[in-house]
Design a protein around this motif. Structure first.
Motif: not given
Length: 432
Positions: A384-401
């Motif tokens: 319903d609600t798009a990810f915020s920029n902060a949420e997107i960065e959190k996802i990317k960070k964990v995946i890259r780790v």
């Protein structure tokens, strides 16, 4: 009344005789599981070596010890059906069916009529043993349906005769879900049956509305999920929002139900009609508790050989109290992420990590993961609600780790996700 058994009986599928045979097989397994399996393996192998030119040619010149027999794949069977039928079988005395194609390798196959009757008898017995009578329980069916007029109405007629109503899972709007709710309020459904992802979406909508389906439709007793993975948190959601027992069904078009039971438990293999093995990449058996390819032998299908047939999934078996158990289902054999350094990561482990992250960051309805290149991943999600920029960065960070620092991760909000023609949702796909 469910008319499926009657229609099968009238068209040459002896359901009554199949039920009696199934009772005999049950007793044999109780008395001597290993003896029963070995006898039936030997019988079906002997039959196809003698009566099936396709299979006897495939085995010719090779040792006939069971573990040395070839492992059949979908690719082996992608040739005209007539080439694969046993002697004395034709369109007049077989049941012809087509695989769903979810593996990307669809083909047509056949069962002799008695083998098909045994399959139906087994399905009915498995449901009954879990408190569900298919003859009396009105089914809410969450599957896809063809848009072609003739095929569409043929499916509707089949549903009518089978005492079920099919809900359109391709339309996932709030308006359509509201219509679902209205129908549940007005009809006495006994159980739900459908693709896991479709049922989860409906459960999430009920949660948003603070509704319990059992309260809207008191006649409901069970929900059966099938065809897709069921995760622990999704099981909890279904149990809470539907208010009924959740059963898990695992099988394939070619073999029927392989394992079935309460979703919170490891599933029991239905050993009466098939023999299930777990093999490694060299097609050698692995010890109980070890993961590998799921390979199935249909013990009674004389029309078409499914002997050591690789259905395309990974799993783990155990043998407890004279019962073969599917302790873990791990997704498709070809589902793995291939990283730039050559490392392979099972898609399911990647999906688990991503699912856990997304669960903590937004009200996501569903998502899929695409690997576009060795260093590029795309996550498409519906919310319903798009990810915020902060949420997107959190996802990317964990995946890259977890996967590697030099990966490109694209995250896109979608109105809906692409499904197969039948409504299945493929949760991971490598496109190169």
């Amino acid at each position: 009344m469910n008319l499926t058994n009657l229609s099968l009986q009238l068209t040459g599928y002896d359901i009554a005789a199949a039920k009696k045979k199934l009772e005999e097989y049950n007793q044999h397994i109780i008395e001597d599981y290993e003896g029963y399996i070995e006898d039936k393996k030997a019988e079906i192998l002997k039959f196809h070596l003698k009566k099936n030119p396709f299979y006897s040619t495939l085995v010719q010149g090779k040792p006939q010890n069971w573990e040395d027999l070839p492992v059949l794949t979908k690719r082996d069977l992608q040739q005209p059906l007539q080439n694969r039928l046993s002697k004395n079988f034709s369109a007049k005395n077989i049941h012809v069916h087509k695989t769903s194609g979810s593996s990307g390798q669809p083909f047509i196959f056949a069962k002799d009529k008695f083998a098909h009757a045994l399959t139906w008898a087994s399905i009915s017995d498995l449901y009954t043993s879990n408190g569900l009578d298919l003859n009396t329980s009105y089914e809410a069916r969450f599957y896809g349906i063809s848009n072609h007029i003739l095929a569409h109405y043929k499916e509707r007629l089949k549903d009518l005769l089978s005492n079920r109503y099919r809900f359109s899972i391709f339309d996932r709007t709030a308006e359509n879900f509201d219509q679902f709710i209205t129908r549940f309020q007005s009809k006495k459904f006994g159980h739900l049956n459908g693709y896991t992802s479709a049922l989860i979406l409906f459960a999430k909508y009920l949660a948003e509305k603070n509704l319990i389906l059992k309260e809207l439709c008191p006649s409901l007793t069970h929900c059966i999920v099938t065809a897709e993975m069921l995760f622990k948190e999704d099981l909890e959601l279904l149990r809470k929002q539907f208010g009924v027992q959740i059963l898990n069904e695992y099988g394939s078009s070619e073999t029927g139900i392989l394992a079935f039971g309460p979703a919170e438990n490891a599933l029991k293999i239905d050993s009466r009609l098939q023999y299930v093995e777990i093999l490694d990449e060299q097609n050698k058996p692995v010890p109980y508790g070890n993961s590998g390819k799921i390979v199935v032998t249909s013990l009674f299908n004389k029309a078409h050989p499914f002997i050591r047939y690789e259905i395309g999934d990974l799993g783990t078996l155990d043998f407890i109290n004279n019962q073969l158990i599917l302790t873990k289902l791990e997704g498709r054999t070809g589902d793995f992420a291939l990283l730039p350094d050559g490392k392979k990561i099972p898609a399911l482990s990647f999906y688990y990590v991503t699912k856990e992250i997304i669960k903590d960051t937004a009200n996501v309805k569903e998502f899929v993961i695409l690997q576009n290149q060795p260093d590029t991943f795309t996550i498409d999600y519906v919310a319903d609600t798009a990810f915020s920029n902060a949420e997107i960065e959190k996802i990317k960070k964990v995946i890259r780790v977890y996967l590697g620092r030099n990966l490109q991760v694209n995250i896109n909000k979608k109105a809906s996700l692409d499904r197969s023609k039948r409504g299945k949702l493929k949760q991971f796909k490598r496109t190169f």
